[in-house]
Design an enzyme around this catalytic site. Structure first.
Site, PDB file in Angstrom:
ATOM      1  N   ASP A  14      -2.310  -6.384  -2.577  1.00 35.06           N
ATOM      2  CA  ASP A  14      -2.503  -4.989  -2.252  1.00 35.06           C
ATOM      3  C   ASP A  14      -1.229  -4.099  -2.549  1.00 35.06           C
ATOM      4  O   ASP A  14      -0.193  -4.809  -2.826  1.00 35.06           O
ATOM      5  CB  ASP A  14      -3.032  -5.071  -0.833  1.00 35.06           C
ATOM      6  N   ASP A  16       0.122  -0.679  -0.639  1.00 30.36           N
ATOM      7  CA  ASP A  16       0.785  -0.184   0.604  1.00 30.36           C
ATOM      8  C   ASP A  16       0.744  -1.038   1.814  1.00 30.36           C
ATOM      9  O   ASP A  16      -0.424  -1.696   1.996  1.00 30.36           O
ATOM     10  CB  ASP A  16      -0.161   1.117   1.021  1.00 30.36           C
ATOM     11  N   ASP A 176      -2.585  -6.947   3.511  1.00 29.51           N
ATOM     12  CA  ASP A 176      -2.177  -6.652   5.061  1.00 29.51           C
ATOM     13  C   ASP A 176      -3.351  -6.181   5.953  1.00 29.51           C
ATOM     14  O   ASP A 176      -3.045  -6.148   6.955  1.00 29.51           O
ATOM     15  CB  ASP A 176      -1.008  -5.638   4.982  1.00 29.51           C
TER      16      ASP A 176
END
Length: 236
Positions: A14, A16, A176
């Site tokens: 991922d 961000d 995250d």
């Protein structure tokens, strides 16, 4: 007969909150956007409830948070305002998380392929990684508008794997938030979670296969062990 050579293992990140700490620039561009409506700015504490589905949804959520639900017709102009501000200020305060570049160097040296699968607009993801001189690390970079579907839809991840020349049986997803762990589960690939991103719940509650707290822990040995143990679990 000589067995066919195995595909290099693929690590899909991922963006961000996983690869890059983008929070300051996201908040700045989001506040620039909603200021056009006279709305009070949002803060970093709000960010975990806003990110994860791309800029359009982030803007809609921020407006709703400030008591100003948007009509669908109002979104394109606000999205254009956000994209112009964000792209025009890259890379801003954004930086790779500590240890990331060294970890990617280790993986690349050991023959691993790397890719990015983010719900951020592809142009923004590519532009940001380019400004940070990180594009060359990745065999594929896909965003929330690359395909007709996005995380947690498994096809976003499987499409990224295809573009990177990877093998789904030798792929690991790192993220995250719930979208990252969910897309890994939906695609039946093992997941690694990082707790320093923008999840609004503890990443342990998302049931990833592994949690790392620093990129120093992301080694070829860890990935190889995870792939081996996941394959054994699936085979049972």
């Amino acid at each position: 007969m000589t067995p066919a050579p195995m595909h290099p293992a693929l690590i899909v990140f991922d963006l961000d909150g996983t690869l890059l700490d983008t929070h300051a620039d996201l908040v700045e561009s989001l506040n620039h956007t909603i200021a056009a409506l006279g709305l009070e700015p949002v803060s970093y504490d709000d960010l975990t409830h806003l990110v994860g589905q791309g800029a359009r949804v982030m803007i809609e959520r921020a407006c709703r948070l400030r008591g100003h639900p948007l009509e669908s017709a109002a979104v394109p102009q606000l999205l254009e305002r956000f994209v112009a501000h964000y792209a025009g200020n890259m890379p801003g305060h954004t930086e790779p998380y500590p240890g990331l570049v060294a970890a990617m160097d280790r993986l690349k040296a050991d023959g691993y392929r790397l890719a990015v699968c983010t719900n951020k607009l592809e142009s923004l993801a590519f532009g940001l990684l380019d400004k940070l001189d990180l594009v060359s690390y990745f065999d594929a970079i896909t965003g929330g508008d690359t395909f007709e579907y996005r995380k947690p839809d498994a096809r976003h991840l499987t499409g990224t794997i295809d573009r990177a020349g990877g093998d789904i049986a030798r792929t690991v997803m790192i993220g995250d938030s719930i979208n990252d762990i969910a897309v890994a589960k939906n695609a039946a690939v093992p997941s690694i979670a990082v707790p320093f991103g923008y999840s609004d719940v503890p990443v342990s509650s998302l049931d990833p296969d592994v949690i790392i707290t620093h990129y120093d822990e992301l080694t070829p040995e860890l990935v190889a062990r995870l792939l081996r143990e996941y394959a054994q679990k699936v085979a049972v």
